[in-house]
Design a protein around this motif. Structure first.
Motif, PDB file in Angstrom:
ATOM      1  N   ALA A 171       0.151 -13.919  -8.331  1.00 19.91           N
ATOM      2  CA  ALA A 171       0.077 -14.661  -9.589  1.00 19.91           C
ATOM      3  C   ALA A 171       0.590 -16.089  -9.425  1.00 19.91           C
ATOM      4  N   LYS A 172       1.591 -16.268  -8.573  1.00 16.21           N
ATOM      5  CA  LYS A 172       2.225 -17.587  -8.426  1.00 16.21           C
ATOM      6  C   LYS A 172       1.517 -18.469  -7.407  1.00 16.21           C
ATOM      7  N   TYR A 173       1.056 -17.869  -6.295  1.00 22.62           N
ATOM      8  CA  TYR A 173       0.522 -18.677  -5.198  1.00 22.62           C
ATOM      9  C   TYR A 173      -0.935 -18.382  -4.844  1.00 22.62           C
ATOM     10  N   GLY A 174      -1.524 -17.385  -5.494  1.00 17.42           N
ATOM     11  CA  GLY A 174      -2.915 -17.063  -5.194  1.00 17.42           C
ATOM     12  C   GLY A 174      -3.034 -16.108  -4.027  1.00 17.42           C
ATOM     13  N   GLU A 175      -4.207 -15.458  -3.931  1.00 14.79           N
ATOM     14  CA  GLU A 175      -4.381 -14.448  -2.884  1.00 14.79           C
ATOM     15  C   GLU A 175      -4.409 -15.049  -1.489  1.00 14.79           C
ATOM     16  N   LEU A 192       0.821  -1.211   0.000  1.00 14.00           N
ATOM     17  CA  LEU A 192       0.000   0.000   0.000  1.00 14.00           C
ATOM     18  C   LEU A 192       0.854   1.259   0.000  1.00 14.00           C
ATOM     19  N   THR A 193       2.093   1.143   0.451  1.00 13.23           N
ATOM     20  CA  THR A 193       2.956   2.321   0.550  1.00 13.23           C
ATOM     21  C   THR A 193       4.267   2.192  -0.216  1.00 13.23           C
ATOM     22  N   SER A 194       4.652   0.980  -0.582  1.00 12.15           N
ATOM     23  CA  SER A 194       5.924   0.748  -1.270  1.00 12.15           C
ATOM     24  C   SER A 194       5.666   0.185  -2.658  1.00 12.15           C
ATOM     25  N   GLY A 195       6.173   0.863  -3.675  1.00 12.28           N
ATOM     26  CA  GLY A 195       5.992   0.397  -5.045  1.00 12.28           C
ATOM     27  C   GLY A 195       6.675  -0.925  -5.308  1.00 12.28           C
ATOM     28  N   THR A 196       7.876  -1.127  -4.757  1.00 20.11           N
ATOM     29  CA  THR A 196       8.576  -2.388  -4.979  1.00 20.11           C
ATOM     30  C   THR A 196       7.874  -3.531  -4.247  1.00 20.11           C
ATOM     31  N   ALA A 197       7.333  -3.259  -3.061  1.00 18.12           N
ATOM     32  CA  ALA A 197       6.571  -4.280  -2.344  1.00 18.12           C
ATOM     33  C   ALA A 197       5.302  -4.645  -3.111  1.00 18.12           C
ATOM     34  N   PHE A 198       4.711  -3.657  -3.781  1.00 18.22           N
ATOM     35  CA  PHE A 198       3.520  -3.932  -4.577  1.00 18.22           C
ATOM     36  C   PHE A 198       3.855  -4.853  -5.750  1.00 18.22           C
ATOM     37  N   GLU A 222      -2.967 -14.567   3.372  1.00 17.96           N
ATOM     38  CA  GLU A 222      -3.579 -15.082   4.598  1.00 17.96           C
ATOM     39  C   GLU A 222      -2.607 -15.993   5.336  1.00 17.96           C
ATOM     40  N   HIS A 223      -1.872 -16.806   4.589  1.00 16.56           N
ATOM     41  CA  HIS A 223      -0.882 -17.690   5.218  1.00 16.56           C
ATOM     42  C   HIS A 223       0.205 -16.866   5.900  1.00 16.56           C
ATOM     43  N   LEU A 224       0.660 -15.811   5.240  1.00 17.35           N
ATOM     44  CA  LEU A 224       1.681 -14.962   5.845  1.00 17.35           C
ATOM     45  C   LEU A 224       1.196 -14.357   7.151  1.00 17.35           C
ATOM     46  N   ARG A 225      -0.028 -13.861   7.120  1.00 17.66           N
ATOM     47  CA  ARG A 225      -0.583 -13.234   8.320  1.00 17.66           C
ATOM     48  C   ARG A 225      -0.764 -14.274   9.429  1.00 17.66           C
ATOM     49  N   ASN A 240      -7.261  -4.373  -6.349  1.00 13.92           N
ATOM     50  CA  ASN A 240      -7.780  -5.579  -5.680  1.00 13.92           C
ATOM     51  C   ASN A 240      -6.682  -6.285  -4.888  1.00 13.92           C
ATOM     52  N   ILE A 241      -5.467  -6.315  -5.465  1.00 11.72           N
ATOM     53  CA  ILE A 241      -4.356  -6.966  -4.768  1.00 11.72           C
ATOM     54  C   ILE A 241      -4.028  -6.223  -3.474  1.00 11.72           C
ATOM     55  N   LYS A 242      -4.014  -4.899  -3.533  1.00  7.18           N
ATOM     56  CA  LYS A 242      -3.765  -4.116  -2.327  1.00  7.18           C
ATOM     57  C   LYS A 242      -4.868  -4.349  -1.290  1.00  7.18           C
ATOM     58  N   GLU A 243      -6.103  -4.416  -1.754  1.00  9.10           N
ATOM     59  CA  GLU A 243      -7.223  -4.636  -0.833  1.00  9.10           C
ATOM     60  C   GLU A 243      -7.142  -6.016  -0.193  1.00  9.10           C
ATOM     61  N   THR A 244      -6.788  -7.021  -0.991  1.00 10.55           N
ATOM     62  CA  THR A 244      -6.648  -8.381  -0.463  1.00 10.55           C
ATOM     63  C   THR A 244      -5.556  -8.436   0.595  1.00 10.55           C
ATOM     64  N   PHE A 245      -4.433  -7.798   0.310  1.00  9.18           N
ATOM     65  CA  PHE A 245      -3.329  -7.756   1.267  1.00  9.18           C
ATOM     66  C   PHE A 245      -3.762  -7.047   2.535  1.00  9.18           C
ATOM     67  N   SER A 246      -4.409  -5.901   2.389  1.00 11.16           N
ATOM     68  CA  SER A 246      -4.838  -5.119   3.531  1.00 11.16           C
ATOM     69  C   SER A 246      -5.818  -5.892   4.421  1.00 11.16           C
ATOM     70  N   LYS A 247      -6.774  -6.579   3.803  1.00  7.75           N
ATOM     71  CA  LYS A 247      -7.742  -7.358   4.565  1.00  7.75           C
ATOM     72  C   LYS A 247      -7.084  -8.496   5.303  1.00  7.75           C
ATOM     73  N   ALA A 248      -6.106  -9.148   4.638  1.00  6.31           N
ATOM     74  CA  ALA A 248      -5.426 -10.276   5.273  1.00  6.31           C
ATOM     75  C   ALA A 248      -4.705  -9.848   6.544  1.00  6.31           C
ATOM     76  N   PHE A 249      -4.098  -8.658   6.530  1.00  2.94           N
ATOM     77  CA  PHE A 249      -3.287  -8.243   7.681  1.00  2.94           C
ATOM     78  C   PHE A 249      -4.033  -7.346   8.657  1.00  2.94           C
ATOM     79  N   SER A 250      -5.303  -7.070   8.365  1.00  8.38           N
ATOM     80  CA  SER A 250      -6.077  -6.248   9.297  1.00  8.38           C
ATOM     81  C   SER A 250      -6.936  -7.113  10.218  1.00  8.38           C
TER      82      SER A 250
END
Length: 348
Positions: A195-199, A181-187, A203-206, A337-347
């Motif tokens: 793309a490789k492991y699915g959204e 959400l804040t880092s372009g390289t992280a995005f 959730e697994h990381l969190r 959508n990818i940013k939203e998925t990431f944000s939801k997983a870690f919130s």
């Protein structure tokens, strides 16, 4: 992958004629007016909006003054996100000051290219660049490469072998990643990972207690301090940290590093196309590319070694996940959508 130095004289002339007349596999013609090409020595002002590190810009300045003595180069330097925000404001006002864009957000380039924002220009030097790092209509071309790898704190338990391992039980609470959400390289890393492991991977990381640390500097700090044992980090940041004595080791993930092209493009609104094209030529020249390597990034010239003893471009491409049209489309059309998925997983 073509190299100018390996072409016979007749072949080189033929290639340059093709570059000037039609679209080919690696490049396309310039949209600059024919009269501009006859103006002679480049001169005048050129504005470059760039996310390159200030020390790299400082190293480039003497080369630009030597090669383009009559051109006054002005820089606006900031992170890719800030550069993009400034550009959006200027475009909305109908007054883009920049002549050249040189950031590390490949998805931004593709969007702007589709909107007709860039002048088509095929520098002869792009013949050295791998096809996957070029826009085949010559609206932009990579001029530097940043790479997301793993870093492991020296002396910590054995490191992970891949990005995928970070979602495993063995790394619970011991890993840090950047915030897309804040880092372009992280995005960009998140686009490749989804793309490789699915959204569900986020959730697994969190679930395994991965720490979201903002940008690359924050990830590095958490690994160095011992708060975590491993992090996802830009190679250039890791190399600079090791050079100053940081207790980290660099790991090339088995599932492929994520290479992030830093393209260069000329805006179609430029008032100085001749000087802008000449500046792009210098950036892509062997001298310009050596300065990129000295700045701890990989050059796009395959004849050069990697930074600080790292392998060169050809090996880098074999160690990394390939850029594909599908990945570009994913980041461009589903980035929100990818940013939203990431944000939801870690919130949660």
């Amino acid at each position: 992958m073509s190299r100018l130095s390996l072409l016979p004289r007749a072949g080189l002339v033929s290639v340059l004629v093709l570059l000037a007349s039609c679209r080919i596999e690696s490049a396309a013609p310039s949209d600059a007016p024919a009269s501009a090409a006859r103006e002679g020595t480049p001169s005048g002002d050129v504005w470059v909006y760039s996310s390159m590190y200030q020390h790299v810009i400082d190293a480039l300045d003497p080369l630009l003054k030597e090669k383009l003595p009559n051109v006054q180069v002005h820089w606006y330097q900031a992170g890719s996100e800030k550069v993009a925000s400034r550009l959006e404001a200027e475009r909305a006002a109908g007054a883009v000051r920049a002549d050249i864009l040189a950031t590390s957000d490949p998805f931004l380039y593709e969007r702007l290219a589709r909107e007709g924002a860039f002048l088509r220009y095929a520098s002869p030097n792009v013949l050295r660049v791998p096809r996957s790092l070029l826009d085949l209509d010559a609206r932009y071309a990579a001029m530097r490469l940043s790479t997301m790898v793993l870093v492991h704190r020296t002396g910590a338990p054995p490191p992970p072998a891949s990005f995928a391992d970070l979602g495993g039980e063995g790394w619970k609470g011991r890993a840090a990643v950047g915030d897309p959400l804040t880092s372009g390289t992280a995005f960009t890393w998140a686009v490749f990972i989804q793309a490789k492991y699915g959204e569900a991977f986020f959730e697994h990381l969190r679930a395994k207690g991965a720490i979201v640390a903002g940008g690359n500097a924050a990830v590095l700090q958490k690994v160095e301090s011992g708060e975590v044992d491993v992090g996802v980090l830009l190679l250039e940041n890791a190399l600079a940290a090791k050079a100053r004595g940081s207790p980290i080791d660099i790991l090339w993930p088995e599932d492929g590093a994520v290479v992030i092209p830093g393209p260069v493009a000329i805006f179609s609104t430029t008032h100085n196309a001749v000087a802008a094209q000449a500046l792009v030529d210098v950036l892509l020249s062997p001298e310009g590319q050596r300065i990129i390597v000295q700045g701890d990034m990989h050059a796009v010239d395959p004849r050069l070694e990697g930074p600080r003893g790292q392998p060169g471009l050809e090996t880098l491409m074999t160690r990394s996940q390939p850029w594909t049209p599908e990945l570009v489309e994913l980041g461009l059309t589903r980035g929100g959508n990818i940013k939203e998925t990431f944000s939801k997983a870690f919130s949660r």
